[in-house]
Design an enzyme around this catalytic site. Structure first.
Site, PDB file in Angstrom:
ATOM      1  N   LYS A  72       0.851  -1.189   0.000  1.00  0.00           N
ATOM      2  CA  LYS A  72       0.000   0.000   0.000  1.00  0.00           C
ATOM      3  C   LYS A  72       0.887   1.239   0.000  1.00  0.00           C
ATOM      4  O   LYS A  72       1.937   1.271   0.657  1.00  0.00           O
ATOM      5  CB  LYS A  72      -0.911  -0.038   1.228  1.00  0.00           C
ATOM      6  N   SER A 114      -9.518   1.640   2.911  1.00  0.00           N
ATOM      7  CA  SER A 114      -8.609   2.413   2.089  1.00  0.00           C
ATOM      8  C   SER A 114      -7.528   1.586   1.408  1.00  0.00           C
ATOM      9  O   SER A 114      -6.821   2.084   0.546  1.00  0.00           O
ATOM     10  CB  SER A 114      -7.946   3.498   2.952  1.00  0.00           C
ATOM     11  N   SER A 162     -10.132  -0.585   6.994  1.00  0.00           N
ATOM     12  CA  SER A 162      -9.408  -0.365   5.743  1.00  0.00           C
ATOM     13  C   SER A 162      -8.752  -1.605   5.159  1.00  0.00           C
ATOM     14  O   SER A 162      -8.333  -1.583   4.004  1.00  0.00           O
ATOM     15  CB  SER A 162      -8.342   0.719   5.935  1.00  0.00           C
TER      16      SER A 162
END
Length: 509
Positions: A105, A185, A209
């Protein structure tokens, strides 16, 4: 469907059908175990595997927007792994992730040619002092850093707009139903794992997330106990809730990654020291048990499975509860988490009290520690967004949360009171319920209980559970108290094994 999108979709589907891999190796749905078998029997090399994934990213990313950038050094890292394997330098080659490509990420720092920007142009070109703690562990295990995955910009803490959009990465698309939300996210990490654009991926969670995108993209997500994995070098929201965990296609793959990234880090000393007591001797792989549901006490709390009778979700979840019982679990339904509505309401309000102040302090600290950065404070990021309204899509997304956070002045009386109230509600809520009923876990759909878990840094694993009427995936989440990862892994692995719910992406328009 627009013609350019149709062309990309056709190319992607052709790639799915025609990419056999080197010497017959099949890349779709390849697991860490099958990759290592390929390495060991000579049917696959790390270089070939990296090339497969780079080709797959090249073909799929215009459609899915899962990857922000690829590592120009990935092939060299892979060649080094191959050389180590061939030369018999087993001190690097014994690990399950040796030579395996990993997508990170874009809020997880790497000290290399890759950027770390949380999806924002404001941090493009910034230079970190060192790899994030979890990245150091991956590199020591011989993993290949393939690139950075797209995400909700600033982990969805700029304006709560969500939906998997970032200025640098664009709008992520769900590989099962392109028009459905991929959630966030850790959007790109989940999409990339689902579409076999990487062997394994890493995400981060503050509140949902990892659990939400993993559930809605039909992959496995592990949200570890806060502190079990180091947050050092990860663009923060709050040290109370932030955690880093794997997103993969199988429970076993996710556990391989978890085993690699847990442990003490002097740069996140307090949290990792406190949580290190939970790490079992011999690691987590020993808990991959096909009979892992047998004897487990599993609670089904009220207030989460709110699906109308006759819907696919309602019927499938009921079937799964029945399956757990048949596998020897003691499933206890109709449990009440004390003051659940109050807890959730206060958590939402608490986010407007404590989290903005924690975010400003944590982010400014992260920015001040960079070797170079175009911006050095939250105030400068706000100014950057105002100066680049088109690139940062200010008209649609705004930066409401940023403005609230910038107006805070540290952790004062109101913030401490909010945190205290959250802790009390949590102690008298889920933790009390689990201890009174001696539960090994609760089960909930998708990320429905993520806010309850976030308050006290509790762990969870979500596993693919089925697909709705339109083909959109949904998951089942096993969660428990701090340090319950071993029993959660047992249950998640057994559930995955008996249900085999996961299917390959369909790319429905």
């Amino acid at each position: 469907m627009p013609r350019p999108l149709l062309a990309v979709l056709v190319a992607a589907l052709v790639l799915v059908l025609e990419l056999p891999g080197a010497h017959g190796f099949q890349i779709e749905e390849a697991t860490v175990a099958s990759i290592q078998i390929g390495f060991n029997n000579g049917s696959l090399t790390s270089v070939e595997l990296v090339r497969f994934y780079l080709d797959r990213i090249s073909n799929f990313n215009p459609l899915l927007h899962a990857v922000i950038e690829v590592n120009p050094d990935a092939l060299r890292q892979a060649a080094r792994a191959d050389a180590e394997r061939c030369s018999g330098r087993r001190h690097r080659a014994i690990g399950a992730l040796h030579g395996v490509p990993v997508l990170l990420k874009d809020n997880i720092a790497t000290c290399d040619a890759l950027n770390t920007t949380a999806g924002s142009f404001a941090l493009l070109g910034s230079v970190v002092r060192r790899d994030a703690g979890v990245v150091r562990r991956l590199r020591r295990a011989g993993a290949v850093v393939l690139g950075k995955a797209n995400m909700d910009e600033w982990a969805n803490f700029r304006s709560f707009s969500g939906g998997g959009w970032s200025a640098r990465g664009g709008k992520g698309r769900n590989p099962y139903v392109l028009s459905a939300t991929p959630c966030g996210s850790s959007t790109g990490s989940a999409i990339a794992a689902a579409a076999s654009m990487a062997a394994v991926t890493l995400g981060t969670e503050t509140d949902g997330s990892i659990l939400c995108p993993a559930s809605l993209n039909s992959v496995v997500g592990i949200k570890p106990t806060v502190g079990l994995t180091s947050r050092a070098g990860v663009i923060p929201i709050t040290p109370r809730q932030d955690t880093i965990g794997p997103i993969c296609r199988t429970v076993a793959d996710a556990v391989h990654v978890l085993d690699t990234i847990v442990g003490y880090d002097a740069l996140d000393a307090i949290a990792t020291m406190q949580a290190s007591k939970y790490i079992p001797r011999g690691g987590y792989m020993q808990f991959l048990k096909k009979d892992g549901l047998r004897g487990k006490r599993i609670g089904v709390p009220n207030g989460f499975f709110n699906f109308p009778n006759g819907t696919v979700q309602q019927m499938v979840y009921e079937q799964h509860l029945s399956t757990m019982r048949k596998q020897g679990a003691i499933v206890i339904e109709n449990l009440d988490i004390e003051n659940l509505s109050v807890l959730l309401d206060f958590q939402n309000n608490g986010q407007l009290i404590a989290l903005p102040a924690e975010f400003k302090l944590s982010l400014n600290s992260y920015l001040s520690n960079l070797l170079y950065s175009p911006v050095r404070s939250l105030a400068e990021i706000i100014a950057f967004n105002n100066a680049h309204p088109v690139e940062e899509n200010m008209k649609e997304n705004g930066q409401t949360v940023f403005l609230v956070a910038e107006n805070t002045t540290g952790i004062g009386a109101s913030e401490r009171e909010a945190i205290s109230q959250l802790n009390k509600l949590s102690a008298n809520g889920l933790k009390k319920l689990m201890r009174e009923h001696e539960l090994d876990a609760i089960v909930t759909p998708n990320n429905a209980a993520s806010s309850v878990l976030a308050i006290d840094g509790l762990p969870a694993i979500t596993v693919p559970a089925g697909y709705g009427k339109l083909g959109v995936p949904f998951g089942l989440c096993f969660s428990g108290l701090r340090g319950y990862e071993p029993r959660l892994i047992e249950m998640a692995y057994a559930f995955e094994h008996v249900t085999m719910a996961r299917k390959m992406p369909t790319f429905l328009p």
